[in-house]
Design an enzyme around this catalytic site. Structure first.
Site, mmCIF file in Angstrom:
data_model
loop_
_atom_site.group_PDB
_atom_site.id
_atom_site.type_symbol
_atom_site.label_atom_id
_atom_site.label_comp_id
_atom_site.label_asym_id
_atom_site.label_seq_id
_atom_site.Cartn_x
_atom_site.Cartn_y
_atom_site.Cartn_z
ATOM 1 N N HIS A 22 0.818 -1.221 0.000
ATOM 2 C CA HIS A 22 0.000 0.000 0.000
ATOM 3 C C HIS A 22 0.849 1.269 0.000
ATOM 4 O O HIS A 22 0.357 2.345 -0.311
ATOM 5 C CB HIS A 22 -0.979 -0.006 1.183
ATOM 6 C CG HIS A 22 -0.348 0.243 2.522
ATOM 7 N ND1 HIS A 22 0.049 -0.781 3.349
ATOM 8 C CD2 HIS A 22 -0.055 1.390 3.177
ATOM 9 C CE1 HIS A 22 0.548 -0.266 4.471
ATOM 10 N NE2 HIS A 22 0.506 1.045 4.380
ATOM 11 N N ASP A 53 0.081 -7.543 1.221
ATOM 12 C CA ASP A 53 0.570 -6.198 1.518
ATOM 13 C C ASP A 53 2.091 -6.148 1.532
ATOM 14 O O ASP A 53 2.704 -5.520 2.387
ATOM 15 C CB ASP A 53 0.009 -5.656 2.833
ATOM 16 C CG ASP A 53 0.140 -4.135 2.925
ATOM 17 O OD1 ASP A 53 0.233 -3.490 1.868
ATOM 18 O OD2 ASP A 53 0.170 -3.595 4.049
ATOM 19 N N SER A 129 4.835 2.419 7.772
ATOM 20 C CA SER A 129 4.472 1.294 6.906
ATOM 21 C C SER A 129 5.621 0.930 5.977
ATOM 22 O O SER A 129 6.208 1.799 5.318
ATOM 23 C CB SER A 129 3.240 1.650 6.074
ATOM 24 O OG SER A 129 2.093 1.716 6.877
#
Length: 274
Positions: A22, A53, A129
């Site tokens: 993402h 992911d 992230s």
């Protein structure tokens, strides 16, 4: 990453980087990455797998210092972990905490879940992230992926399954998966069947996609799947885990309960479109 969009982990000296899918899903195929030694290098997106992911990038370098990958299967609740990344644009930030839970599931935007996600209370913020979750010896055991609440962060584990995905992304730029074409949920087994099989649940078929492998094989709503190719099926995650590339276009046998009676069906999984 460009625009302070996320973090990444160097996995090979010749420029392969691991991050969250993402983080790069809105890039045009590349960008610019900043490193702790002050260098800024162009990178390209080699492959991305939104269903786990995870994404692999390639920076224009041959002399990077690669992180040591650990094994999340060895983690224990209460173990010290460290989150490394660029939260809110502050490069090279480190926060410490403990593994607060293991075996969590992380829903994705594609209607699937990432299995065995690590839960930690190490502070995560936007920008973390794709960064490393490391154990007390500095080995990367997870890729930080989500902030689930105050004092609650999630990381995709580094284990055999994710290593397989990362390897495929590095070699081929994609990770192939098989699919059956059903929506389902966990349902308790009848007591007689539960005793015979030694487990308490199976996966009830809620919906069958028209024209899918499941539909072609005659699978119906309310069927209860208990085994696939001899492997136990107790939850939706079991089916997802079994849908490996090797099963694409290969007949598999499903053991089901229909109206309380055991049956076997032969299915031929197809490839899940990217």
């Amino acid at each position: 990453m460009i625009g302070g969009g996320g973090s990444a982990v160097v996995v090979t000296p010749d420029g392969f980087l691991l991050t969250s899918a993402h983080v790069v899903d809105r890039t045009s195929g590349g960008g610019r990455a900043s490193f702790v030694d002050g260098r800024e290098l162009d990178f390209e997106v080699i492959g991305s797998d939104p269903l786990s992911d995870l994404a692999v990038l390639r920076a224009d370098a041959r002399d990077l210092r690669a992180a040591e990958l650990g094994d999340a299967e060895r983690l224990r609740v209460g173990q010290l972990v460290v989150a490394i990344g660029n939260p809110n644009g502050f490069a090279g930030s480190v926060t410490a905490g403990v593994v607060s839970a293991l075996g969590r599931s992380l829903p994705t935007g594609q209607g699937r879940v990432v299995d065995n996600v690590i839960q930690t209370d190490a502070a995560l913020n936007p920008g973390n992230s794709g960064g490393a979750l490391a154990d007390g010896r500095g080995r990367v055991v997870g890729v930080n992926t989500a902030v689930a609440g105050v004092g609650l962060g999630l990381a995709v584990p580094i284990n055999g399954a994710t290593r397989m995905i990362v390897g495929a992304l590095m070699r081929e730029g994609r990770f192939r998966r098989a699919y059956l074409g059903i929506a389902g949920g966990v349902r308790p087994l009848p007591p007689r069947v539960a005793r015979a099989l030694g487990r308490a649940s199976g996966v009830e078929v809620v919906e069958v996609v028209e024209g899918s492998p499941a539909g072609e094989a005659g699978l119906r709503p309310e069927d209860l799947i208990v085994e696939l190719n001899g492997a136990p099926v107790t939850a939706v995650e079991d089916l997802q885990r079994l849908m490996v590339a090797e099963l694409i276009d290969t007949p598999v046998r499903a053991r089901i309960l229909r109206n309380g009676e055991e049956r076997e069906l032969d299915l031929v999984p197809a490839e899940l479109a990217a």
